[in-house]
Scaffold this active site. Structure first.
Site, PDB file in Angstrom:
ATOM      1  N   ARG A   1       0.759  -1.183  -0.001  1.00 44.69           N
ATOM      2  CA  ARG A   1      -0.158  -0.137   0.083  1.00 44.69           C
ATOM      3  C   ARG A   1       0.836   1.169   0.071  1.00 44.69           C
ATOM      4  NH1 ARG A   1      -5.080   2.099   3.346  1.00 44.69           N
ATOM      5  NH2 ARG A   1      -6.066   0.605   2.034  1.00 44.69           N
TER       6      ARG A   1
ATOM      7  N   HIS B   1      -7.428   0.820  -6.075  1.00 51.22           N
ATOM      8  CA  HIS B   1      -7.797   0.105  -5.026  1.00 51.22           C
ATOM      9  C   HIS B   1      -8.528  -1.163  -5.199  1.00 51.22           C
ATOM     10  CE1 HIS B   1      -7.805  -0.704  -0.772  1.00 51.22           C
ATOM     11  NE2 HIS B   1      -8.695   0.157  -0.296  1.00 51.22           N
TER      12      HIS B   1
ATOM     13  N   GLN C   1     -10.363  -3.541  -2.939  1.00 49.21           N
ATOM     14  CA  GLN C   1     -11.722  -2.767  -2.050  1.00 49.21           C
ATOM     15  C   GLN C   1     -12.919  -3.160  -3.074  1.00 49.21           C
ATOM     16  OE1 GLN C   1     -12.301  -0.597   0.635  1.00 49.21           O
ATOM     17  NE2 GLN C   1     -14.182  -1.160   0.237  1.00 49.21           N
TER      18      GLN C   1
ATOM     19  N   ASP D   1     -16.782   8.433  -1.013  1.00 53.32           N
ATOM     20  CA  ASP D   1     -15.224   8.279  -0.056  1.00 53.32           C
ATOM     21  C   ASP D   1     -14.842   9.542   0.272  1.00 53.32           C
ATOM     22  OD1 ASP D   1     -12.528   7.347   0.147  1.00 53.32           O
ATOM     23  OD2 ASP D   1     -11.946   7.529  -1.792  1.00 53.32           O
TER      24      ASP D   1
ATOM     25  N   CYS E   1     -16.094   2.901   1.104  1.00 53.38           N
ATOM     26  CA  CYS E   1     -14.969   2.098   1.638  1.00 53.38           C
ATOM     27  C   CYS E   1     -14.346   2.120   2.783  1.00 53.38           C
ATOM     28  CB  CYS E   1     -13.875   2.261   0.781  1.00 53.38           C
ATOM     29  SG  CYS E   1     -13.234   4.102   0.614  1.00 53.38           S
TER      30      CYS E   1
ATOM     31  N   ARG F   1     -13.982  -7.253   3.092  1.00 50.70           N
ATOM     32  CA  ARG F   1     -12.606  -6.970   2.794  1.00 50.70           C
ATOM     33  C   ARG F   1     -11.613  -8.096   2.987  1.00 50.70           C
ATOM     34  NH1 ARG F   1     -10.298  -2.260   2.427  1.00 50.70           N
ATOM     35  NH2 ARG F   1      -8.724  -3.488   1.254  1.00 50.70           N
TER      36      ARG F   1
HETATM   37  N1  NVA Z   1      -9.321   7.536  -1.408  1.00 45.34           N
HETATM   38  C1  NVA Z   1      -9.210   7.138  -0.099  1.00 45.34           C
HETATM   39  C2  NVA Z   1      -9.443   5.545   0.126  1.00 45.34           C
HETATM   40  C3  NVA Z   1      -9.131   5.184   1.319  1.00 45.34           C
HETATM   41  C4  NVA Z   1      -9.522   3.766   1.411  1.00 45.34           C
HETATM   42  C5  NVA Z   1      -7.725   7.268   0.171  1.00 45.34           C
HETATM   43  O1  NVA Z   1      -6.928   6.968  -0.763  1.00 45.34           O
HETATM   44  O2  NVA Z   1      -7.315   7.819   1.095  1.00 45.34           O
HETATM   45  N1   CP Z   2     -10.989   0.857   2.896  1.00 40.59           N
HETATM   46  C1   CP Z   2      -9.821   0.670   3.244  1.00 40.59           C
HETATM   47  O1   CP Z   2      -8.802   0.406   2.469  1.00 40.59           O
HETATM   48  O2   CP Z   2      -9.589   0.909   4.629  1.00 40.59           O
HETATM   49  P1   CP Z   2      -8.065   1.028   5.107  1.00 40.59           P
HETATM   50  O3   CP Z   2      -7.614   2.298   4.719  1.00 40.59           O
HETATM   51  O4   CP Z   2      -8.381   1.266   6.616  1.00 40.59           O
HETATM   52  O5   CP Z   2      -7.101  -0.203   4.900  1.00 40.59           O
END
Ligand code: NVA
Ligand code: CP
Length: 341
Positions: free
Chosen positions: A106, A133, A136, A229, A270, A315
């Site tokens: 990540r 992502h 997700q 989101d 998400c 998830r």
């Molecule tokens: N768009 C958000 C998704 C978090 C799961 C981010 O990248 O912070």
């Molecule tokens: N939805 C998601 O990816 O959550 P986290 O950022 O907590 O992993």
């Protein structure tokens, strides 16, 4: 039809056919049933898995860890490595490939997860980048399928920052699965034009569609799923003020849900979600702009039609399916679905 994902990486849904994506969703559903029955098969026994996090996470990290433990794998969590500091990405990938069977990443750049795949020689899974992502989306689709029984033909509206990882990945997932995807956003946050055109062309073949609009009424009419989101994603916190100004009209609230005209509509997110003033970001939105919530009101977030915690649980089951399908051979039944017994 015989489907095998053994030996494949999971970097973006673009790399997967509709059949392969449906297979992963079905596989996750089967593994979920198996876990509920207390009969996980330890499919990953003897495997070593590393989780690399450049950005924060609750769900993704915990989903990978619990899914791996359920199946008997060993896990390392790495958040402060030499990668990119004193050691190149290529060298790090080559080292990790000697130790591990699978690498979750990540972070910021999609190129990083692609380079890990190129140089490690082992399975690599994308746990979120600025661009995509994909794990997700599998959880989202499993949740929609559990709720409605079908995916093809369903209309999903993504309201918010439509040019980021979630907007991009939902568009790809919906187009591949014959769903009607609507990006509801101000012009400044429309998704990438080339991606939109490519997915619209694909959706024509799968029976779905891709629409980009700033009109709330047009977007949400007849929607089965309203999705949103955070307004300022990880790494984009400096955009906070600008995003509040751009996205406040697109907040998911009871009025927007009402406008769908669909009594069976569901709400998905998400997570994490800024639905009150309990978080640092929620407090900032209140102090600076007098907002009691950001992308979704507390009322909608807590409503019976909000399925966000089913989605969060999924998830784990879907990530388990991705790891098992790519790391070990899975038997396929005559109906094309995975056999987990
Ligand atoms: N768009 C958000 C998704 C978090 C799961 C981010 O990248 O912070
Ligand atoms: N939805 C998601 O990816 O959550 P986290 O950022 O907590 O992993």
């Amino acid at each position: 039809m015989s489907i095998s994902l053994t030996g494949r990486n999971f970097l973006t849904l673009r790399d997967f056919t509709p059949e392969e994506i449906r297979y992963l969703i079905d596989y996750a559903a089967a593994l979920k049933t198996k876990k509920r029955a207390g009969s996980d098969r330890q499919l990953l026994k003897g495997k070593n898995i590393i989780l690399i996090f450049e950005k924060s996470s609750t769900r993704t990290r915990c989903a990978f860890e619990t899914a791996a433990y359920d199946e008997g794998a060993h896990v390392t969590f790495l958040s402060n490595s030499q990668m990119g500091k004193k050691e190149s990405l290529e060298d790090t990938a080559k080292v990790l490939g000697r130790f591990y069977d699978g690498i979750e990443f990540r972070g910021f750049k999609q190129e990083t997860v692609e380079a890990l795949a190129e140089f490690s020689g082992v399975r690599v899974w994308n746990g979120l980048t600025d661009t995509y992502h994909p794990t997700q989306i599998l959880a989202d689709m499993l949740t929609i399928k559990e709720h409605f029984g079908t995916l093809a033909g369903r209309k999903l509206v993504f309201a918010g920052d439509a040019r980021n990882n979630m907007g991009n990945s939902l568009m790809i997932g919906c187009a591949k699965l014959g769903m009607h995807f609507v990006a509801l956003a101000p012009g400044a946050l429309y998704p990438d034009k080339a991606l939109t055109e490519e997915m619209a062309a694909l959706a024509e073949k799968t029976g779905g569609s891709v629409t980009v609009t700033s009109s709330i009424d047009e977007a949400v009419r007849g929607a089965d799923v309203i999705y949103t989101d955070v307004w300022a994603s990880m790494g984009e916190e400096a955009e906070f003020d600008n995003r509040v100004k751009l996205l406040s009209p697109y907040q998911v609230n009871a009025e927007m849900i009402e406008k769908t005209g669909n009594p069976d509509v569901i709400f998905l997110h998400c997570l994490p979600a800024v639905h009150d003033t309990e978080t640092d970001m929620g407090k900032l939105a209140f102090d600076k702009f007098g907002l009691s919530a950001m992308e979704v009101t507390d009322e909608v977030f807590r409503a019976p039609y909000s399925k966000v915690f089913d989605e969060a649980e999924n998830r784990m089951h879907t990530i388990k399916a991705v790891m098992c399908a790519t790391l070990v051979e899975t038997a396929i039944g005559e109906d094309g679905k995975p056999i987990v017994d």
